[in-house]
Design an enzyme around this catalytic site. Structure first.
Site, mmCIF file in Angstrom:
data_model
loop_
_atom_site.group_PDB
_atom_site.id
_atom_site.type_symbol
_atom_site.label_atom_id
_atom_site.label_comp_id
_atom_site.label_asym_id
_atom_site.label_seq_id
_atom_site.Cartn_x
_atom_site.Cartn_y
_atom_site.Cartn_z
ATOM 1 N N ASP A 1 1.023 -1.035 -0.086
ATOM 2 C CA ASP A 1 -0.081 0.061 -0.253
ATOM 3 C C ASP A 1 1.305 0.903 0.366
ATOM 4 O O ASP A 1 2.392 0.913 0.533
ATOM 5 C CB ASP A 1 -0.943 -0.351 0.871
HETATM 6 C C1 BGC Z 1 -4.902 3.348 0.337
HETATM 7 C C2 BGC Z 1 -5.430 2.150 -0.819
HETATM 8 C C3 BGC Z 1 -4.827 3.150 -2.529
HETATM 9 C C4 BGC Z 1 -3.468 4.257 -1.980
HETATM 10 C C5 BGC Z 1 -3.255 5.097 -3.728
HETATM 11 C C6 BGC Z 1 -3.573 4.261 -0.217
HETATM 12 O O1 BGC Z 1 -3.943 5.383 1.084
HETATM 13 O O2 BGC Z 1 -4.833 2.737 0.996
HETATM 14 O O3 BGC Z 1 -6.803 1.581 -0.912
HETATM 15 O O4 BGC Z 1 -5.214 2.602 -3.519
HETATM 16 O O5 BGC Z 1 -3.335 4.722 -0.747
HETATM 17 O O6 BGC Z 1 -4.078 5.797 -3.678
#
Ligand code: BGC
Length: 853
Positions: free
Chosen positions: A276
């Protein structure tokens, strides 16, 4: 006691996640010809790559180093392009002229595989038109353990079976359009509170010393939280995203038991695992634990764990090059398999202006030349608009109706509530849709998308009412009830649109730090409903991210009907009008339980303990949602699977065909090692080519100086490298192969159909419409503590005319009857009596059958 079980037991007692090394290599399992072809092509590419080129494929170029939320480096000399990764899951996020589809929890209420598949296709088509290679969805984690969890609306439902089936359809739909899908977040990120250390210290939790640890026992992990990931892997998901918090005491993205042991060994995942965003907390440990792609490639403060460092660690022998090769093969194979072409992104995640910086954030890159970064390509077409509308219609759940709906013979309708109108900032209300002052279109956070044309529930209702000469008037004032009372008294029927929202911890709304503070309606909703109801017949329309408390008003004698929907995107307002006027017969079913008492929901961990290390112990085990209510004999207000229709549907003539069902899985096929040829990297390959225009802030794979490399793994000219002097020794992990493994999605026998059920479904009138039927199974009472019933099948009928019937059928797979046996470290189908039930909800069964194994 098997050594494997002993090991799992010991580490569980010690409160650590067990070690599981090394990472199972890709390509060692039986796979389709198409996949094998992609793999062979990747092997060929791999054999031509130098170490820095390999690293460039695995490491994001840094946040804002390109216009997508995630951008990887490519290898131009071999035609390997860098990838554009973008959110997901309700639409393409942070850009204009895209569809906003009903969010996951709304689609969960449809119980409709085919519709979710089409939504997946539409997401894929729109992604491709915007130049995206990797769609960051669907979501099955959070699963929805906690009613107040901030992101539960991104996922479909808290039932693992339903979540798994819908996620699989979503992936097949998206990847069918040549866009890689990402199933996220692995696993246990059920709450926003304390997901990431710095973020929550900045929120003022100064005593926090570590992110939250989700502590999940082995059985629960397999039967509940990992279950839908297995469906996703089986469906061929290209990517998995690991989550922010710790799982059983170890950071999820460096949790070898989870990634190597569960995802890649047991489930046989052949795609790539990305972190993530900013969830990577280490370098070599992540690589060894099975992470394949670092996103976005750097930390907020510019720190880089991979990139140059990964090159160095491979070159000096700290990380085996075979691990790097495996990362690359996983990424390239997924990319070729799904059919990524030479599309390029034509919008910027970082600005909605047409002109902007093509590398918006690298810290020292101030001297950029402005160029067009948003081409404003409209990706909405008839296909995606139809899916968005049909999804919103099918998501409407009718909870109560004394016959007032569909509306007829009314002259005046009063409309109330903040949820009825577009908020003061507009339907697109700013970054990440972090707003709540109007009709709820999506929750907030990275998983949101921006509506371009949105018709409010009020406007849609008014337009529809006009056709029948019905007059609609209303107010959104929800605190001073004077006007509401006057309108309510003058109307033949009153409709109150209330809402509850939540989101990701990147924004705080009305004191809610992503997670909801409670399960109450927002904007004084309870008082508004009661005031309106005290002045006339009232229909309540709840748009919500998850369960809400209905007790303050549900028994009011003037409440004639109650409708619930998840945030349903572009056509949420219209879909409600369609149902209210009977153009659409509601068929949605609750994808979670609504309690009578808010304390019946599993609470979030919102306090920092004295040691600064918060832990969420999933002590309820497999018993979440309806399984918990059943276990404690608690009567909910509305149970999982519940939802009414304007028509009456009957289920009759249950038929069951049963194969012989073994107690244990057959021995799994053994992984077959693959020969990989890697090119020899020369010392000069380790540095940026002379004259290369390096930009400060971008993550490159090349070394800046050679003083610390050791160079044990490369030669001066690339011809004959010295033997690798690896300084890394695998930890004392088990590396054991479980019987549950052996194929993509686990042991192939798990997916064998062992029983087929069918029954007749009939629409007895008085309305045309579709119906959802649900199949639940109760397991033998043989010492294993299992839920009273578990969803193991569902079907959404086509539209049935009054009097029309159809044959509804379900397949039960071997895994659908199995329990996770902790001692065996595998699945087992118990001997004893099984009951199957067909019904309208998790508590309203109309047909049943018993069989004994
Ligand atoms: C989220 C993800 C997301 C990523 C990119 C993170 O903060 O948890 O689900 O895909 O950011 O934006």
């Amino acid at each position: 006691m098997s050594p494997l079980f002993l090991f799992v037991l010991l580490t569980a007692v010690l409160g650590l996640s067990p070690d599981w090394y090394p990472t199972p290599e890709v390509g060692t399992l039986e796979a389709s010809n198409r996949w094998r072809k992609a793999f062979n092509q990747s092997l060929d590419l791999l054999s031509q790559l130098t170490i820095p080129e390999k690293v460039n494929i695995t490491t994001g170029a840094g946040l804002g180093a390109g216009i997508c939320v995630g951008n990887t480096g490519g290898v131009p000399r071999l035609g390997i392009k860098g990838l554009c990764l973008d959110n997901g899951p309700v639409g393409i996020s942070q850009t204009s002229h895209v569809s906003v589809f009903p969010c996951g929890i709304a689609m969960g209420a449809t119980f409709d595989r085919q519709l979710v598949h089409r939504r997946g296709s539409a997401l894929g088509r729109e992604s491709k038109l915007k130049g995206i290679d990797v769609h960051l969805g669907p979501v099955v984690g959070p699963l929805g353990r906690n009613a107040e969890g901030g992101r539960i609306w991104e996922g479909f439902t808290n039932d693992p079976y339903l979540a798994g089936k819908l996620a699989a359809e979503s992936i097949l739909g998206t990847q069918g359009e040549n866009v890689m899908a990402t199933i996220k977040h692995l696993v246990g990120n059920e709450q926003e509170h304390f997901r990431k250390l710095g973020e929550w210290q900045n929120f003022g939790f100064k005593d926090l010393k570590a992110p939250l640890s989700s502590n999940i026992d082995d059985k629960t992990l397999n039967e509940v939280y990992l279950w839908p990931f297995a469906d996703a892997v089986k469906a061929g998901a290209a990517a998995v995203m690991c989550s922010y918090q710790l799982v059983n005491g170890t950071q999820a993205c460096q949790n070898s038991a989870l990634i190597n042991g569960k995802l890649k060994s047991e489930l046989g995942f052949q795609g790539f695992l990305m972190s993530d965003w900013l969830a990577q907390e280490s370098g070599v440990s992540n690589a060894l634990a099975g992470m394949d792609m670092a996103m976005p490639g750097n930390e907020i403060n510019g720190k880089v764990y991979w990139g140059e460092e990964l090159t160095r660690k491979v070159v000096n022998g700290t990380l085996p090059e075979s691990r790097l090769d495996d990362m690359v093969l996983r990424i390239l194979t997924a990319q070729i398999y799904v059919g990524i072409d030479d599309r390029e992104p034509n919008f910027s995640y970082f600005t909605t202006n047409i002109f902007g910086n093509p590398m918006p954030l690298p810290v020292y890159n101030n001297s950029f030349v402005e160029q067009i970064v948003n081409y404003e390509i409209d990706t909405r077409d008839m296909f995606s608009s139809n899916v968005a509308l049909e999804g919103a219609q099918a998501a409407v759940v009718l909870l109560q109706n004394d016959g007032i709906l569909p509306l007829k013979n009314k002259k005046t309708v009063g409309v109330f509530g903040v949820g009825s109108q577009i908020g003061p900032k507009g339907a697109y209300c700013g970054k990440n849709m972090a707003c709540s002052d109007g009709a709820l279109i999506v929750g907030w956070g990275s998983g949101s998308a921006y509506p371009t044309d949105y018709e409010s529930p009020f406007e849609a209702l008014r337009r529809r009412a006009n056709k029948e000469n019905v007059h609609v008037t209303g107010t959104t004032e929800s605190w001073n009830m004077s006007l509401a009372k006057v309108i309510a008294q003058k109307s033949d029927v009153n409709i109150v649109y209330v809402l509850a929202t939540s989101g990701e911890a990147d924004a705080v709304l009305d004191g809610n730090l992503g997670d909801r503070n409670n399960v109450s309606l927002w904007h004084n909703g309870d008082a508004l409903i009661n005031s309106v109801a005290s002045n006339g017949k009232t229909v309540v329309i709840v748009t919500t991210v998850g369960p809400v408390d209905m007790e303050p008003w549900i028994n009011h004698p003037n409440i004639s009907a109650v409708i619930l929907t998840g945030p349903a995107g572009d056509y949420g307002g219209k879909a409600l009008a369609d149902v209210i006027f009977g153009d659409i017969n509601p068929s949605g079913k609750l994808p979670y339980t609504i309690a009578k008492n808010a304390s019946d929901y599993i609470p979030l961990v919102k306090q920092v303990p004295s040691d600064g290390r918060p832990e969420a112990n999933f002590e309820e085990g497999v018993f979440i949602d309806y399984k918990l209510f059943d276990r404690h004999n608690k009567t909910p207000r509305f149970e999982f699977g519940y939802g009414l229709s304007y028509s009456n549907f009957t289920f009759t003539d249950l038929d069951l065909t049963l194969d012989s069902i073994s107690e244990h899985l057959p021995s799994p096929p053994k992984p077959v090692p693959v020969n990989k040829h890697s090119t020899n990297t020369s010392i000069s390959d380790l540095y940026a080519p002379a004259g290369f225009p390096l930009v400060n802030g971008i993550v490159y794979p090349w070394l800046k100086n050679d003083s610390t490399t050791g160079f044990s793994n490369v030669s001066a000219d690339g011809s004959s490298p010295p033997a690798v002097n690896s300084t890394y020794h695998f930890a004392n992990g088990t590396g054991d192969i479980s019987d549950a493994s052996g194929g993509i999605g686990g042991n192939p026998a798990l997916w064998k159909t062992v029983a087929t059920l069918s029954h007749t479904t009939k629409n007895n009138g008085p309305f045309t419409g579709s119906v959802v039927s649900q199949l639940y199974v109760s397991f033998p009472d043989s010492g294993v503590d299992s839920p009273k019933v578990q969803l193991r099948g569902f079907d959404k009928s086509p539209v049935l005319q009054v009097g029309e019937s159809q044959l509804t059928s379900y397949d039960l797979h071997w895994r659908d009857l199995a329990v996770w046996d902790v001692a065996l470290q595998s699945w087992r189908v118990q001997r004893g009596q099984y009951n199957v039930y067909i019904g309208h909800s998790s508590r309203a069964f109309v047909l049943s059958h018993t069989f004994t194994l």
